[in-house]
Scaffold this active site. Structure first.
Site, PDB file in Angstrom:
ATOM      1  N   HIS A 254      -6.408  -6.923  -0.520  1.00  0.00           N
ATOM      2  CA  HIS A 254      -6.591  -5.560  -0.665  1.00  0.00           C
ATOM      3  C   HIS A 254      -5.700  -5.148  -2.045  1.00  0.00           C
ATOM      4  O   HIS A 254      -4.622  -5.642  -2.040  1.00  0.00           O
ATOM      5  CB  HIS A 254      -6.289  -4.778   0.563  1.00  0.00           C
ATOM      6  CG  HIS A 254      -7.114  -5.200   1.734  1.00  0.00           C
ATOM      7  ND1 HIS A 254      -6.687  -6.240   2.577  1.00  0.00           N
ATOM      8  CD2 HIS A 254      -8.287  -4.782   2.039  1.00  0.00           C
ATOM      9  CE1 HIS A 254      -7.584  -6.247   3.473  1.00  0.00           C
ATOM     10  NE2 HIS A 254      -8.537  -5.395   3.222  1.00  0.00           N
TER      11      HIS A 254
ATOM     12  N   HIS B 288       0.849  -1.102   0.114  1.00  0.00           N
ATOM     13  CA  HIS B 288      -0.177   0.023  -0.105  1.00  0.00           C
ATOM     14  C   HIS B 288       0.878   1.333  -0.005  1.00  0.00           C
ATOM     15  O   HIS B 288       0.175   2.462  -0.092  1.00  0.00           O
ATOM     16  CB  HIS B 288      -0.869   0.086   1.302  1.00  0.00           C
ATOM     17  CG  HIS B 288      -1.961  -1.038   1.203  1.00  0.00           C
ATOM     18  ND1 HIS B 288      -2.894  -1.168   0.015  1.00  0.00           N
ATOM     19  CD2 HIS B 288      -2.303  -1.887   2.176  1.00  0.00           C
ATOM     20  CE1 HIS B 288      -3.580  -2.225   0.423  1.00  0.00           C
ATOM     21  NE2 HIS B 288      -3.457  -2.738   1.617  1.00  0.00           N
TER      22      HIS B 288
ATOM     23  N   ASP C  23      -4.884 -12.738   3.122  1.00  0.00           N
ATOM     24  CA  ASP C  23      -6.217 -12.498   3.769  1.00  0.00           C
ATOM     25  C   ASP C  23      -7.591 -12.610   2.862  1.00  0.00           C
ATOM     26  O   ASP C  23      -8.451 -11.772   3.110  1.00  0.00           O
ATOM     27  CB  ASP C  23      -6.155 -10.880   4.124  1.00  0.00           C
ATOM     28  CG  ASP C  23      -5.374  -9.928   2.851  1.00  0.00           C
ATOM     29  OD1 ASP C  23      -4.893 -10.640   2.056  1.00  0.00           O
ATOM     30  OD2 ASP C  23      -5.157  -8.721   3.201  1.00  0.00           O
TER      31      ASP C  23
END
Length: 343
Positions: A198, A160, A285
Protein backbone atom coordinates in the site's frame (compact mmCIF):
# COMPACT_ATOMS: atom_id res chain seq x y z
CA UNK A 1 21.81 -7.31 12.39
CA UNK A 2 20.34 -6.02 15.65
CA UNK A 3 16.57 -5.92 16.13
CA UNK A 4 14.73 -3.51 18.40
CA UNK A 5 11.44 -4.83 19.80
CA UNK A 6 9.00 -3.91 22.57
CA UNK A 7 6.38 -6.25 24.08
CA UNK A 8 4.17 -3.22 24.71
CA UNK A 9 2.92 -3.55 21.13
CA UNK A 10 0.60 -6.32 22.37
CA UNK A 11 -1.55 -3.77 24.23
CA UNK A 12 -2.90 -2.74 20.85
CA UNK A 13 -4.91 -5.91 20.35
CA UNK A 14 -8.56 -6.80 19.96
CA UNK A 15 -9.29 -3.51 18.20
CA UNK A 16 -11.99 -3.40 15.52
CA UNK A 17 -12.01 -1.64 12.15
CA UNK A 18 -14.48 -0.68 9.44
CA UNK A 19 -13.95 -2.60 6.18
CA UNK A 20 -16.39 -2.77 3.26
CA UNK A 21 -19.47 -2.10 5.35
CA UNK A 22 -18.54 -4.34 8.27
CA UNK A 23 -17.00 -3.79 11.68
CA UNK A 24 -14.42 -6.58 11.86
CA UNK A 25 -11.41 -7.55 14.02
CA UNK A 26 -8.33 -5.60 12.95
CA UNK A 27 -6.09 -7.30 10.42
CA UNK A 28 -3.17 -5.53 12.13
CA UNK A 29 -2.87 -7.86 15.11
CA UNK A 30 -0.24 -8.61 17.79
CA UNK A 31 0.65 -12.00 16.30
CA UNK A 32 2.25 -10.19 13.35
CA UNK A 33 5.11 -8.88 15.49
CA UNK A 34 5.40 -12.10 17.47
CA UNK A 35 5.82 -14.24 14.34
CA UNK A 36 8.54 -11.87 13.11
CA UNK A 37 10.33 -11.90 16.45
CA UNK A 38 10.22 -15.70 16.55
CA UNK A 39 11.75 -15.86 13.07
CA UNK A 40 14.49 -13.39 14.02
CA UNK A 41 15.34 -15.76 16.87
CA UNK A 42 15.16 -19.01 14.90
CA UNK A 43 17.27 -17.59 12.06
CA UNK A 44 19.78 -16.15 14.53
CA UNK A 45 19.64 -12.82 12.77
CA UNK A 46 21.25 -11.10 15.75
CA UNK A 47 20.47 -9.81 19.24
CA UNK A 48 17.01 -8.49 20.09
CA UNK A 49 17.22 -5.34 22.19
CA UNK A 50 14.66 -3.29 24.10
CA UNK A 51 14.02 0.29 23.00
CA UNK A 52 15.18 3.35 24.92
CA UNK A 53 12.63 5.91 26.08
CA UNK A 54 12.47 9.05 23.95
CA UNK A 55 10.60 12.31 24.30
CA UNK A 56 8.01 13.14 21.68
CA UNK A 57 10.11 16.01 20.34
CA UNK A 58 11.21 14.01 17.29
CA UNK A 59 7.59 13.14 16.50
CA UNK A 60 6.71 16.82 16.54
CA UNK A 61 9.40 17.53 13.94
CA UNK A 62 7.24 15.77 11.32
CA UNK A 63 3.77 15.80 12.89
CA UNK A 64 1.64 18.71 14.09
CA UNK A 65 2.03 19.21 17.83
CA UNK A 66 -1.72 19.23 18.46
CA UNK A 67 -2.07 15.90 16.65
CA UNK A 68 0.66 14.23 18.73
CA UNK A 69 -0.80 15.71 21.92
CA UNK A 70 -4.20 14.30 20.96
CA UNK A 71 -3.13 10.66 20.63
CA UNK A 72 -2.61 9.85 24.36
CA UNK A 73 -6.00 11.38 25.21
CA UNK A 74 -8.12 9.24 22.90
CA UNK A 75 -8.84 6.21 25.06
CA UNK A 76 -9.44 8.15 28.32
CA UNK A 77 -11.78 10.54 26.48
CA UNK A 78 -13.59 7.65 24.79
CA UNK A 79 -14.18 6.03 28.17
CA UNK A 80 -15.28 9.33 29.71
CA UNK A 81 -17.86 9.68 26.94
CA UNK A 82 -19.25 6.25 27.80
CA UNK A 83 -18.83 4.87 24.28
CA UNK A 84 -18.46 1.08 23.88
CA UNK A 85 -15.97 -0.91 21.83
CA UNK A 86 -12.95 0.42 19.98
CA UNK A 87 -12.52 4.20 19.75
CA UNK A 88 -13.41 4.90 16.12
CA UNK A 89 -14.32 7.94 14.04
CA UNK A 90 -17.70 8.13 12.37
CA UNK A 91 -17.57 11.44 10.49
CA UNK A 92 -14.85 13.25 8.52
CA UNK A 93 -14.47 16.89 7.33
CA UNK A 94 -14.44 16.20 3.60
CA UNK A 95 -14.55 18.72 0.74
CA UNK A 96 -16.98 21.55 1.39
CA UNK A 97 -16.97 21.13 5.17
CA UNK A 98 -15.03 23.04 7.81
CA UNK A 99 -11.70 21.36 8.43
CA UNK A 100 -10.18 24.18 10.48
CA UNK A 101 -12.27 23.96 13.67
CA UNK A 102 -11.64 20.96 15.94
CA UNK A 103 -14.91 19.71 17.46
CA UNK A 104 -15.16 18.79 21.13
CA UNK A 105 -16.64 15.28 20.98
CA UNK A 106 -14.08 12.50 20.90
CA UNK A 107 -15.79 10.53 18.10
CA UNK A 108 -15.75 13.67 15.95
CA UNK A 109 -12.17 14.55 16.91
CA UNK A 110 -11.13 11.10 15.73
CA UNK A 111 -12.54 12.02 12.33
CA UNK A 112 -10.82 15.40 12.41
CA UNK A 113 -7.46 13.68 12.89
CA UNK A 114 -7.93 10.69 10.53
CA UNK A 115 -8.75 9.73 6.96
CA UNK A 116 -10.37 6.33 7.60
CA UNK A 117 -11.72 4.05 10.32
CA UNK A 118 -8.74 1.72 10.32
CA UNK A 119 -6.68 3.41 13.05
CA UNK A 120 -8.77 2.61 16.10
CA UNK A 121 -7.94 2.60 19.81
CA UNK A 122 -8.26 0.24 22.74
CA UNK A 123 -6.85 0.59 26.25
CA UNK A 124 -3.24 -0.27 25.34
CA UNK A 125 -3.06 1.52 21.99
CA UNK A 126 -1.20 4.63 23.08
CA UNK A 127 1.46 2.62 24.93
CA UNK A 128 1.93 0.53 21.77
CA UNK A 129 2.19 3.66 19.59
CA UNK A 130 4.77 5.19 21.90
CA UNK A 131 6.78 1.96 22.11
CA UNK A 132 6.77 1.64 18.31
CA UNK A 133 8.11 5.19 18.07
CA UNK A 134 10.81 4.37 20.65
CA UNK A 135 11.72 1.22 18.69
CA UNK A 136 12.25 3.26 15.53
CA UNK A 137 14.44 5.88 17.14
CA UNK A 138 16.51 3.34 19.09
CA UNK A 139 17.24 1.42 15.88
CA UNK A 140 18.07 4.68 14.11
CA UNK A 141 20.64 5.45 16.80
CA UNK A 142 22.36 2.11 16.15
CA UNK A 143 22.87 2.93 12.47
CA UNK A 144 23.96 6.46 13.34
CA UNK A 145 26.57 4.92 15.69
CA UNK A 146 28.05 2.85 12.89
CA UNK A 147 26.00 -0.31 12.44
CA UNK A 148 25.68 -1.28 8.77
CA UNK A 149 21.95 -1.89 9.29
CA UNK A 150 19.34 -2.36 12.01
CA UNK A 151 15.77 -3.60 12.16
CA UNK A 152 13.06 -1.60 13.92
CA UNK A 153 10.32 -4.16 14.58
CA UNK A 154 7.69 -1.45 14.86
CA UNK A 155 4.09 -2.20 15.67
CA UNK A 156 1.77 -0.45 15.02
CA UNK A 157 3.15 0.56 11.62
CA UNK A 158 3.44 4.17 10.50
CA UNK A 159 3.63 4.99 6.80
CA UNK A 160 -0.05 5.98 6.34
CA UNK A 161 0.16 8.61 9.11
CA UNK A 162 0.57 12.15 7.78
CA UNK A 163 1.56 15.39 9.42
CA UNK A 164 -1.81 15.72 11.16
CA UNK A 165 -3.73 12.53 10.45
CA UNK A 166 -3.85 8.83 11.27
CA UNK A 167 -5.22 5.99 9.16
CA UNK A 168 -4.48 2.56 7.75
CA UNK A 169 -3.45 1.16 11.16
CA UNK A 170 -0.87 3.98 11.48
CA UNK A 171 -0.60 6.72 14.12
CA UNK A 172 2.98 8.05 14.29
CA UNK A 173 4.97 7.79 11.06
CA UNK A 174 8.07 5.99 12.29
CA UNK A 175 9.89 6.12 8.94
CA UNK A 176 9.32 9.87 8.64
CA UNK A 177 10.37 10.42 12.25
CA UNK A 178 13.69 8.64 11.80
CA UNK A 179 14.36 10.29 8.43
CA UNK A 180 13.94 13.71 10.02
CA UNK A 181 15.98 12.61 13.04
CA UNK A 182 18.87 11.69 10.72
CA UNK A 183 18.63 15.13 9.11
CA UNK A 184 18.66 16.76 12.53
CA UNK A 185 21.73 14.69 13.45
CA UNK A 186 23.64 16.03 10.46
CA UNK A 187 22.73 13.83 7.48
CA UNK A 188 22.68 15.97 4.33
CA UNK A 189 20.24 13.70 2.49
CA UNK A 190 18.04 10.76 3.42
CA UNK A 191 16.24 8.33 1.11
CA UNK A 192 13.05 6.49 2.07
CA UNK A 193 12.29 3.36 0.06
CA UNK A 194 8.76 2.11 0.76
CA UNK A 195 8.21 -1.46 -0.47
CA UNK A 196 4.86 -2.03 1.24
CA UNK A 197 1.97 -3.09 -1.01
CA UNK A 198 0.00 0.00 0.00
CA UNK A 199 1.26 3.45 -0.90
CA UNK A 200 2.95 5.33 1.94
CA UNK A 201 0.64 8.31 1.58
CA UNK A 202 1.51 9.79 4.95
CA UNK A 203 5.26 9.76 4.30
CA UNK A 204 4.75 11.29 0.87
CA UNK A 205 2.56 14.05 2.31
CA UNK A 206 5.15 14.93 4.97
CA UNK A 207 8.11 15.29 2.58
CA UNK A 208 6.37 16.30 -0.67
CA UNK A 209 7.84 19.80 -0.81
CA UNK A 210 11.35 18.88 0.30
CA UNK A 211 14.52 17.97 -1.58
CA UNK A 212 16.52 16.70 1.42
CA UNK A 213 14.46 13.50 1.71
CA UNK A 214 14.00 11.36 -1.40
CA UNK A 215 10.68 9.48 -1.27
CA UNK A 216 10.14 6.35 -3.36
CA UNK A 217 7.05 4.10 -3.23
CA UNK A 218 6.45 0.72 -4.92
CA UNK A 219 2.78 -0.16 -4.48
CA UNK A 220 -0.63 -1.16 -5.80
CA UNK A 221 -2.25 1.25 -8.25
CA UNK A 222 -4.38 3.76 -6.29
CA UNK A 223 -7.08 3.61 -8.96
CA UNK A 224 -8.09 0.28 -7.43
CA UNK A 225 -6.06 -0.07 -4.23
CA UNK A 226 -6.05 1.51 -0.77
CA UNK A 227 -5.35 4.30 0.17
CA UNK A 228 -6.79 5.37 -3.23
CA UNK A 229 -6.29 9.13 -3.01
CA UNK A 230 -2.50 9.34 -3.38
CA UNK A 231 0.21 7.35 -5.11
CA UNK A 232 -0.17 8.13 -8.81
CA UNK A 233 2.88 8.20 -11.06
CA UNK A 234 2.47 11.90 -11.86
CA UNK A 235 3.00 12.91 -8.20
CA UNK A 236 6.59 14.10 -8.45
CA UNK A 237 6.86 16.53 -5.55
CA UNK A 238 6.18 20.25 -5.37
CA UNK A 239 8.27 23.39 -4.95
CA UNK A 240 11.76 22.47 -3.79
CA UNK A 241 10.59 18.87 -3.67
CA UNK A 242 9.72 18.61 -7.36
CA UNK A 243 11.50 15.57 -8.77
CA UNK A 244 12.21 14.05 -5.35
CA UNK A 245 9.04 11.97 -5.06
CA UNK A 246 8.70 8.83 -7.17
CA UNK A 247 5.75 6.45 -7.30
CA UNK A 248 5.66 3.04 -8.98
CA UNK A 249 1.98 2.03 -9.05
CA UNK A 250 1.51 -1.56 -10.27
CA UNK A 251 -1.44 -3.69 -11.27
CA UNK A 252 -3.04 -6.59 -9.34
CA UNK A 253 -1.24 -9.83 -10.04
CA UNK A 254 2.20 -8.23 -10.25
CA UNK A 255 4.87 -10.86 -9.63
CA UNK A 256 8.62 -10.67 -9.03
CA UNK A 257 9.61 -10.02 -12.66
CA UNK A 258 7.75 -6.70 -12.92
CA UNK A 259 8.09 -5.79 -9.26
CA UNK A 260 11.86 -6.31 -9.25
CA UNK A 261 12.21 -4.17 -12.39
CA UNK A 262 10.57 -1.32 -10.45
CA UNK A 263 12.91 -1.98 -7.51
CA UNK A 264 15.90 -1.86 -9.84
CA UNK A 265 14.86 1.54 -11.20
CA UNK A 266 14.11 2.78 -7.68
CA UNK A 267 17.53 1.69 -6.42
CA UNK A 268 19.18 3.48 -9.34
CA UNK A 269 17.40 6.66 -8.26
CA UNK A 270 18.55 6.16 -4.67
CA UNK A 271 22.14 5.65 -5.81
CA UNK A 272 22.04 8.78 -7.96
CA UNK A 273 20.69 10.79 -5.02
CA UNK A 274 23.64 9.57 -2.87
CA UNK A 275 21.96 9.76 0.54
CA UNK A 276 23.81 9.38 3.81
CA UNK A 277 21.32 6.74 4.96
CA UNK A 278 18.43 4.70 3.53
CA UNK A 279 15.23 4.10 5.49
CA UNK A 280 13.29 1.10 4.19
CA UNK A 281 9.58 1.02 4.99
CA UNK A 282 9.42 -2.76 5.05
CA UNK A 283 5.98 -4.09 4.24
CA UNK A 284 5.65 -7.71 3.13
CA UNK A 285 1.99 -7.56 2.13
CA UNK A 286 3.24 -7.95 -1.45
CA UNK A 287 3.13 -11.68 -0.65
CA UNK A 288 0.91 -13.88 -2.82
CA UNK A 289 -1.14 -15.12 0.16
CA UNK A 290 -1.73 -11.75 1.83
CA UNK A 291 -5.45 -11.46 2.66
CA UNK A 292 -5.83 -7.76 1.81
CA UNK A 293 -3.38 -7.35 -1.09
CA UNK A 294 -3.12 -8.38 -4.74
CA UNK A 295 0.56 -8.87 -5.66
CA UNK A 296 2.10 -12.30 -6.21
CA UNK A 297 5.56 -12.25 -4.65
CA UNK A 298 6.74 -15.56 -3.21
CA UNK A 299 8.71 -16.19 -0.04
CA UNK A 300 11.80 -16.91 -2.15
CA UNK A 301 11.65 -13.38 -3.56
CA UNK A 302 12.21 -11.56 -0.28
CA UNK A 303 15.89 -12.47 0.20
CA UNK A 304 16.49 -11.18 -3.34
CA UNK A 305 14.87 -7.91 -2.31
CA UNK A 306 17.27 -7.60 0.60
CA UNK A 307 20.25 -8.45 -1.61
CA UNK A 308 19.38 -5.67 -4.05
CA UNK A 309 19.00 -3.09 -1.31
CA UNK A 310 22.35 -4.19 0.15
CA UNK A 311 24.06 -3.51 -3.19
CA UNK A 312 23.46 0.20 -2.59
CA UNK A 313 26.25 -0.03 -0.03
CA UNK A 314 24.60 2.49 2.25
CA UNK A 315 23.77 2.52 5.98
CA UNK A 316 20.24 1.11 6.11
CA UNK A 317 17.45 1.16 8.65
CA UNK A 318 14.56 -1.27 8.14
CA UNK A 319 11.29 -0.08 9.68
CA UNK A 320 8.46 -2.63 9.85
CA UNK A 321 5.21 -1.66 8.14
CA UNK A 322 2.51 -4.02 6.76
CA UNK A 323 2.05 -7.69 6.03
CA UNK A 324 -1.05 -9.61 7.10
CA UNK A 325 -0.46 -13.24 6.12
CA UNK A 326 0.66 -13.74 9.69
CA UNK A 327 1.94 -17.31 9.46
CA UNK A 328 4.38 -16.31 6.71
CA UNK A 329 5.13 -12.75 7.80
CA UNK A 330 8.20 -13.80 9.78
CA UNK A 331 9.59 -15.86 6.91
CA UNK A 332 9.14 -12.99 4.47
CA UNK A 333 10.24 -10.04 6.62
CA UNK A 334 13.30 -11.83 7.97
CA UNK A 335 14.01 -13.12 4.46
CA UNK A 336 14.63 -9.53 3.39
CA UNK A 337 16.94 -8.97 6.34
CA UNK A 338 18.97 -12.16 5.88
CA UNK A 339 19.24 -11.43 2.16
CA UNK A 340 20.66 -8.03 3.06
CA UNK A 341 23.02 -9.46 5.67
CA UNK A 342 24.34 -12.16 3.38
CA UNK A 343 24.88 -9.95 0.34
Amino acid sequence: MKTIFSPLHAGHGGQMELVSGQIVPGFEKPSRAEFIKARVESEKLGPILAPKEHSLDAAKRVHASDYIDFLPTVWPEWQNAGFPGSAMAFTWPTRGLRGDVPPKRIDALLGYYSFDAGATFVKGTWDAIKSSYDVGLTAAELVKAGERAAFALCRPPGHHAGAAFMGGYCFINNAAVVAQWYRDQGAARVAILDVDYHHGNGTQEIFYERDDVLMINLHGDPMTEYPFFLGHADERGAGKGEGFNHNYPMQPGTAWDKWSAALEDACAKVAAYAPDVVVVSLGVDTFEKDPISQFKLKSSDYPRMGERIAKLGLPTLFVMEGGYAVEEIGINAVGVLTGFDNA
